[in-house]
Write a protein that holds these residues in place. Structure first.
Motif, PDB file in Angstrom:
ATOM      1  N   PHE A  23       0.808  -1.217   0.000  1.00 14.90           N
ATOM      2  CA  PHE A  23       0.000   0.000   0.000  1.00 14.90           C
ATOM      3  C   PHE A  23       0.843   1.270   0.000  1.00 14.90           C
ATOM      4  N   TYR A  24       1.856   1.297  -0.858  1.00 16.05           N
ATOM      5  CA  TYR A  24       2.690   2.477  -1.124  1.00 16.05           C
ATOM      6  C   TYR A  24       3.458   2.937   0.114  1.00 16.05           C
ATOM      7  N   LYS A  25       4.043   1.991   0.788  1.00 17.24           N
ATOM      8  CA  LYS A  25       4.873   2.274   1.961  1.00 17.24           C
ATOM      9  C   LYS A  25       6.077   3.123   1.534  1.00 17.24           C
ATOM     10  N   PRO A  26       6.444   4.141   2.305  1.00 11.42           N
ATOM     11  CA  PRO A  26       7.613   4.971   1.938  1.00 11.42           C
ATOM     12  C   PRO A  26       8.904   4.152   1.904  1.00 11.42           C
ATOM     13  N   ILE A  27       9.819   4.587   1.057  1.00  9.87           N
ATOM     14  CA  ILE A  27      11.126   3.944   0.927  1.00  9.87           C
ATOM     15  C   ILE A  27      12.161   4.852   1.564  1.00  9.87           C
ATOM     16  N   GLN A  28      13.080   4.248   2.304  1.00 12.90           N
ATOM     17  CA  GLN A  28      14.175   5.001   2.904  1.00 12.90           C
ATOM     18  C   GLN A  28      15.471   4.631   2.191  1.00 12.90           C
ATOM     19  N   CYS A  29      16.234   5.642   1.803  1.00 15.71           N
ATOM     20  CA  CYS A  29      17.504   5.411   1.116  1.00 15.71           C
ATOM     21  C   CYS A  29      18.471   4.688   2.052  1.00 15.71           C
ATOM     22  N   GLU A  30      19.134   3.668   1.530  1.00 17.67           N
ATOM     23  CA  GLU A  30      20.080   2.895   2.344  1.00 17.67           C
ATOM     24  C   GLU A  30      21.353   3.668   2.630  1.00 17.67           C
ATOM     25  N   GLN A  31      21.678   4.639   1.787  1.00 17.17           N
ATOM     26  CA  GLN A  31      22.933   5.356   1.938  1.00 17.17           C
ATOM     27  C   GLN A  31      22.790   6.617   2.797  1.00 17.17           C
ATOM     28  N   CYS A  32      21.801   7.462   2.495  1.00 14.48           N
ATOM     29  CA  CYS A  32      21.692   8.739   3.215  1.00 14.48           C
ATOM     30  C   CYS A  32      20.519   8.795   4.182  1.00 14.48           C
ATOM     31  N   GLY A  33      19.597   7.836   4.116  1.00 22.44           N
ATOM     32  CA  GLY A  33      18.480   7.781   5.049  1.00 22.44           C
ATOM     33  C   GLY A  33      17.301   8.674   4.694  1.00 22.44           C
ATOM     34  N   THR A  34      17.293   9.278   3.513  1.00 20.97           N
ATOM     35  CA  THR A  34      16.187  10.139   3.100  1.00 20.97           C
ATOM     36  C   THR A  34      14.958   9.288   2.802  1.00 20.97           C
ATOM     37  N   ALA A  35      13.810   9.723   3.313  1.00 15.07           N
ATOM     38  CA  ALA A  35      12.559   9.003   3.067  1.00 15.07           C
ATOM     39  C   ALA A  35      11.940   9.495   1.763  1.00 15.07           C
ATOM     40  N   HIS A  36      11.417   8.567   0.974  1.00 11.36           N
ATOM     41  CA  HIS A  36      10.777   8.885  -0.302  1.00 11.36           C
ATOM     42  C   HIS A  36       9.381   8.264  -0.323  1.00 11.36           C
ATOM     43  N   THR A  37       8.420   9.021  -0.849  1.00 14.30           N
ATOM     44  CA  THR A  37       7.061   8.507  -1.024  1.00 14.30           C
ATOM     45  C   THR A  37       6.748   8.454  -2.511  1.00 14.30           C
ATOM     46  N   ILE A  38       5.861   7.556  -2.874  1.00 15.40           N
ATOM     47  CA  ILE A  38       5.501   7.389  -4.269  1.00 15.40           C
ATOM     48  C   ILE A  38       4.637   8.575  -4.718  1.00 15.40           C
ATOM     49  N   SER A  39       4.847   9.015  -5.938  1.00 17.48           N
ATOM     50  CA  SER A  39       4.082  10.151  -6.466  1.00 17.48           C
ATOM     51  C   SER A  39       2.659   9.718  -6.802  1.00 17.48           C
ATOM     52  N   PHE A  40       1.759  10.690  -6.870  1.00 16.11           N
ATOM     53  CA  PHE A  40       0.357  10.396  -7.172  1.00 16.11           C
ATOM     54  C   PHE A  40       0.213   9.761  -8.552  1.00 16.11           C
ATOM     55  N   SER A  41       0.984  10.256  -9.515  1.00 21.27           N
ATOM     56  CA  SER A  41       0.883   9.704 -10.868  1.00 21.27           C
ATOM     57  C   SER A  41       1.331   8.248 -10.910  1.00 21.27           C
ATOM     58  N   SER A  42       2.305   7.883 -10.108  1.00 25.42           N
ATOM     59  CA  SER A  42       2.749   6.490 -10.053  1.00 25.42           C
ATOM     60  C   SER A  42       1.716   5.604  -9.371  1.00 25.42           C
ATOM     61  N   ARG A  43       1.014   6.140  -8.374  1.00 25.79           N
ATOM     62  CA  ARG A  43      -0.067   5.377  -7.748  1.00 25.79           C
ATOM     63  C   ARG A  43      -1.163   5.099  -8.774  1.00 25.79           C
ATOM     64  N   PHE A  44      -1.497   6.114  -9.535  1.00 25.45           N
ATOM     65  CA  PHE A  44      -2.522   5.965 -10.565  1.00 25.45           C
ATOM     66  C   PHE A  44      -2.072   4.938 -11.600  1.00 25.45           C
ATOM     67  N   LEU A  45      -0.809   5.017 -12.023  1.00 25.67           N
ATOM     68  CA  LEU A  45      -0.271   4.075 -13.000  1.00 25.67           C
ATOM     69  C   LEU A  45      -0.313   2.643 -12.475  1.00 25.67           C
ATOM     70  N   ALA A  46       0.050   2.449 -11.213  1.00 24.76           N
ATOM     71  CA  ALA A  46       0.055   1.106 -10.632  1.00 24.76           C
ATOM     72  C   ALA A  46      -1.348   0.511 -10.616  1.00 24.76           C
ATOM     73  N   SER A  47      -2.326   1.298 -10.246  1.00 22.78           N
ATOM     74  CA  SER A  47      -3.691   0.774 -10.230  1.00 22.78           C
ATOM     75  C   SER A  47      -4.225   0.608 -11.649  1.00 22.78           C
ATOM     76  N   PHE A  48      -3.828   1.471 -12.559  1.00 26.82           N
ATOM     77  CA  PHE A  48      -4.300   1.406 -13.934  1.00 26.82           C
ATOM     78  C   PHE A  48      -3.715   0.212 -14.678  1.00 26.82           C
ATOM     79  N   MET A  49      -2.490  -0.184 -14.347  1.00 26.85           N
ATOM     80  CA  MET A  49      -1.852  -1.298 -15.048  1.00 26.85           C
ATOM     81  C   MET A  49      -2.457  -2.640 -14.651  1.00 26.85           C
TER      82      MET A  49
END
Length: 94
Positions: A23-49
């Motif tokens: 369910f689009y859990k945030p990703i944390q960078c292994e090197q610098c520790g920055t948290a990333h969340t999936i963009s809205f357009s990618s969520r739409f693409l994932a459900s659309f595919m």
């Protein structure tokens, strides 16, 4: 494949796939520790595919057996879900 927006460290395919499937859990960078969340357009693409491909598999299936049609639709959806990490875009969590 997506990279960290802060340090350009590449995310692994499995990490992105797990993020999307949980369910689009945030990703944390292994090197610098920055948290990333999936963009809205990618969520739409994932459900659309996944959903339309499953419907396509159900409608266009050559078999008259409903169970086989459902199985074909599920198999096509799963195969398409394996491609989603290549198209997903993540943004910094600010």
């Amino acid at each position: 494949m997506q990279k960290c927006n802060n340090c350009n460290f590449p995310f692994k395919w499995g990490k992105i796939y797990n993020s999307i499937m949980w369910f689009y859990k945030p990703i944390q960078c292994e090197q610098c520790g920055t948290a990333h969340t999936i963009s809205f357009s990618s969520r739409f693409l994932a459900s659309f595919m996944v959903l339309p491909i499953q419907i396509f598999g159900l409608i266009m299936s050559p078999s008259e057996n409903e169970y086989i049609n459902v199985l074909i639709g599920i198999c096509i959806s799963f195969a398409c879900s394996l491609l989603i990490p290549y198209f997903a875009k993540y943004e910094n969590n600010t």
